[in-house]
Design a protein around this motif. Structure first.
Motif, PDB file in Angstrom:
ATOM      1  N   ALA A  14     -10.111  -0.107  12.142  1.00  0.00           N
ATOM      2  CA  ALA A  14      -8.694  -0.227  12.500  1.00  0.00           C
ATOM      3  C   ALA A  14      -8.185  -1.655  12.340  1.00  0.00           C
ATOM      4  N   GLU A  15      -8.992  -2.628  12.740  1.00  0.00           N
ATOM      5  CA  GLU A  15      -8.570  -4.024  12.624  1.00  0.00           C
ATOM      6  C   GLU A  15      -8.445  -4.435  11.156  1.00  0.00           C
ATOM      7  N   GLY A  16      -9.421  -4.050  10.354  1.00  0.00           N
ATOM      8  CA  GLY A  16      -9.376  -4.367   8.928  1.00  0.00           C
ATOM      9  C   GLY A  16      -8.204  -3.684   8.241  1.00  0.00           C
ATOM     10  N   LEU A  17      -7.960  -2.431   8.603  1.00  0.00           N
ATOM     11  CA  LEU A  17      -6.836  -1.710   8.022  1.00  0.00           C
ATOM     12  C   LEU A  17      -5.517  -2.378   8.394  1.00  0.00           C
ATOM     13  N   HIS A  18      -5.392  -2.788   9.634  1.00  0.00           N
ATOM     14  CA  HIS A  18      -4.180  -3.478  10.077  1.00  0.00           C
ATOM     15  C   HIS A  18      -3.983  -4.787   9.292  1.00  0.00           C
ATOM     16  N   THR A  19      -5.078  -5.490   9.063  1.00  0.00           N
ATOM     17  CA  THR A  19      -5.017  -6.756   8.341  1.00  0.00           C
ATOM     18  C   THR A  19      -4.649  -6.552   6.872  1.00  0.00           C
ATOM     19  N   TYR A  20      -5.292  -5.570   6.224  1.00  0.00           N
ATOM     20  CA  TYR A  20      -5.144  -5.408   4.775  1.00  0.00           C
ATOM     21  C   TYR A  20      -4.118  -4.369   4.350  1.00  0.00           C
ATOM     22  N   ALA A  21      -3.544  -3.617   5.278  1.00  0.00           N
ATOM     23  CA  ALA A  21      -2.589  -2.565   4.925  1.00  0.00           C
ATOM     24  C   ALA A  21      -1.428  -3.060   4.057  1.00  0.00           C
ATOM     25  N   PRO A  22      -0.821  -4.201   4.366  1.00  0.00           N
ATOM     26  CA  PRO A  22       0.279  -4.651   3.497  1.00  0.00           C
ATOM     27  C   PRO A  22      -0.172  -4.900   2.046  1.00  0.00           C
ATOM     28  N   PHE A  23      -1.342  -5.495   1.874  1.00  0.00           N
ATOM     29  CA  PHE A  23      -1.854  -5.734   0.515  1.00  0.00           C
ATOM     30  C   PHE A  23      -2.150  -4.412  -0.182  1.00  0.00           C
ATOM     31  N   ILE A  24      -2.798  -3.491   0.532  1.00  0.00           N
ATOM     32  CA  ILE A  24      -3.148  -2.194  -0.054  1.00  0.00           C
ATOM     33  C   ILE A  24      -1.887  -1.471  -0.507  1.00  0.00           C
ATOM     34  N   ARG A  25      -0.863  -1.488   0.327  1.00  0.00           N
ATOM     35  CA  ARG A  25       0.379  -0.809  -0.038  1.00  0.00           C
ATOM     36  C   ARG A  25       1.019  -1.452  -1.268  1.00  0.00           C
ATOM     37  N   GLU A  26       1.086  -2.768  -1.289  1.00  0.00           N
ATOM     38  CA  GLU A  26       1.685  -3.458  -2.436  1.00  0.00           C
ATOM     39  C   GLU A  26       0.910  -3.174  -3.717  1.00  0.00           C
ATOM     40  N   LEU A  27      -0.415  -3.211  -3.639  1.00  0.00           N
ATOM     41  CA  LEU A  27      -1.227  -2.926  -4.828  1.00  0.00           C
ATOM     42  C   LEU A  27      -1.044  -1.486  -5.265  1.00  0.00           C
ATOM     43  N   ARG A  28      -1.088  -0.567  -4.322  1.00  0.00           N
ATOM     44  CA  ARG A  28      -0.915   0.852  -4.652  1.00  0.00           C
ATOM     45  C   ARG A  28       0.431   1.086  -5.336  1.00  0.00           C
ATOM     46  N   ASP A  29       1.474   0.451  -4.840  1.00  0.00           N
ATOM     47  CA  ASP A  29       2.815   0.678  -5.380  1.00  0.00           C
ATOM     48  C   ASP A  29       2.984   0.161  -6.810  1.00  0.00           C
ATOM     49  N   VAL A  30       2.106  -0.720  -7.247  1.00  0.00           N
ATOM     50  CA  VAL A  30       2.143  -1.168  -8.648  1.00  0.00           C
ATOM     51  C   VAL A  30       1.904   0.022  -9.578  1.00  0.00           C
ATOM     52  N   PHE A  31       1.163   1.019  -9.103  1.00  0.00           N
ATOM     53  CA  PHE A  31       0.781   2.182  -9.900  1.00  0.00           C
ATOM     54  C   PHE A  31       1.680   3.391  -9.635  1.00  0.00           C
ATOM     55  N   LEU A  32       2.805   3.170  -8.972  1.00  0.00           N
ATOM     56  CA  LEU A  32       3.730   4.241  -8.627  1.00  0.00           C
ATOM     57  C   LEU A  32       4.850   4.296  -9.653  1.00  0.00           C
ATOM     58  N   SER A  33       5.092   5.468 -10.201  1.00  0.00           N
ATOM     59  CA  SER A  33       6.153   5.619 -11.195  1.00  0.00           C
ATOM     60  C   SER A  33       7.494   5.867 -10.523  1.00  0.00           C
ATOM     61  N   GLY A  34       8.548   5.623 -11.273  1.00  0.00           N
ATOM     62  CA  GLY A  34       9.889   5.915 -10.799  1.00  0.00           C
ATOM     63  C   GLY A  34      10.526   4.814  -9.987  1.00  0.00           C
ATOM     64  N   GLN A  35       9.957   3.632 -10.002  1.00  0.00           N
ATOM     65  CA  GLN A  35      10.539   2.529  -9.242  1.00  0.00           C
ATOM     66  C   GLN A  35      11.641   1.863 -10.062  1.00  0.00           C
ATOM     67  N   LYS A  36      12.530   1.182  -9.365  1.00  0.00           N
ATOM     68  CA  LYS A  36      13.583   0.449 -10.062  1.00  0.00           C
ATOM     69  C   LYS A  36      12.977  -0.774 -10.730  1.00  0.00           C
ATOM     70  N   GLY A  37      13.521  -1.147 -11.870  1.00  0.00           N
ATOM     71  CA  GLY A  37      13.043  -2.335 -12.565  1.00  0.00           C
ATOM     72  C   GLY A  37      11.898  -2.008 -13.511  1.00  0.00           C
ATOM     73  N   ALA A  38      11.395  -3.043 -14.138  1.00  0.00           N
ATOM     74  CA  ALA A  38      10.329  -2.893 -15.122  1.00  0.00           C
ATOM     75  C   ALA A  38       8.997  -2.585 -14.442  1.00  0.00           C
ATOM     76  N   MET A  39       8.166  -1.811 -15.124  1.00  0.00           N
ATOM     77  CA  MET A  39       6.835  -1.500 -14.612  1.00  0.00           C
ATOM     78  C   MET A  39       5.955  -2.738 -14.743  1.00  0.00           C
ATOM     79  N   VAL A  40       5.135  -2.981 -13.731  1.00  0.00           N
ATOM     80  CA  VAL A  40       4.232  -4.134 -13.745  1.00  0.00           C
ATOM     81  C   VAL A  40       3.059  -3.872 -14.669  1.00  0.00           C
ATOM     82  N   VAL A  41       2.559  -2.636 -14.662  1.00  0.00           N
ATOM     83  CA  VAL A  41       1.452  -2.232 -15.527  1.00  0.00           C
ATOM     84  C   VAL A  41       1.852  -0.957 -16.261  1.00  0.00           C
TER      85      VAL A  41
END
Length: 121
Positions: A5-32
């Protein structure tokens, strides 16, 4: 494996940001860009895990975390031993709908340039 739980709380923002790089349908240019092709992944497995994966041969398999793979033609993952997974990434850019996650080549960002690394979200 135990939830951290502590590690998840610490790293959750990074995990979400990284995951969202691979999400389609976002506004703007794709990062990858979506990757289409074959990749390999080596993993050390115990007997029980080996049996489970053998039974699933040819089926879709999902891992609970980001999974680093190497483009099959690059010959990566060769020195780690363990089971070798050959994975087909058949996603075509035209078939990706908004809200879908897709595999992408991160070789330009990777420390292991020779492996032509592809990350599976």
């Amino acid at each position: 494996y135990m939830d951290d739980a502590e590690g998840l709380h610490t790293y959750a923002p990074f995990i979400r940001e990284l995951r969202d790089v691979f999400l389609s349908g976002q506004k703007g240019a794709m990062v990858v860009e979506p990757f289409c092709g074959q990749v390999t992944r080596r993993m050390r497995l115990n007997r029980e895990q080996t049996k489970m994966y053998v039974q699933k041969k040819g089926q879709k398999v999902f891992w609970a975390a980001f999974t680093s793979t190497s483009e099959a033609s690059a010959g990566g993952n060769g020195d780690f031993g363990g089971a070798l997974f050959n994975i087909r990434c058949n996603v075509q850019k035209k078939d990706i709908l908004p809200g879908m996650y897709f595999p992408a080549s991160i070789s330009k960002l990777s420390c292991f340039k020779m492996e032509n690394e592809v990350l599976l979200p």
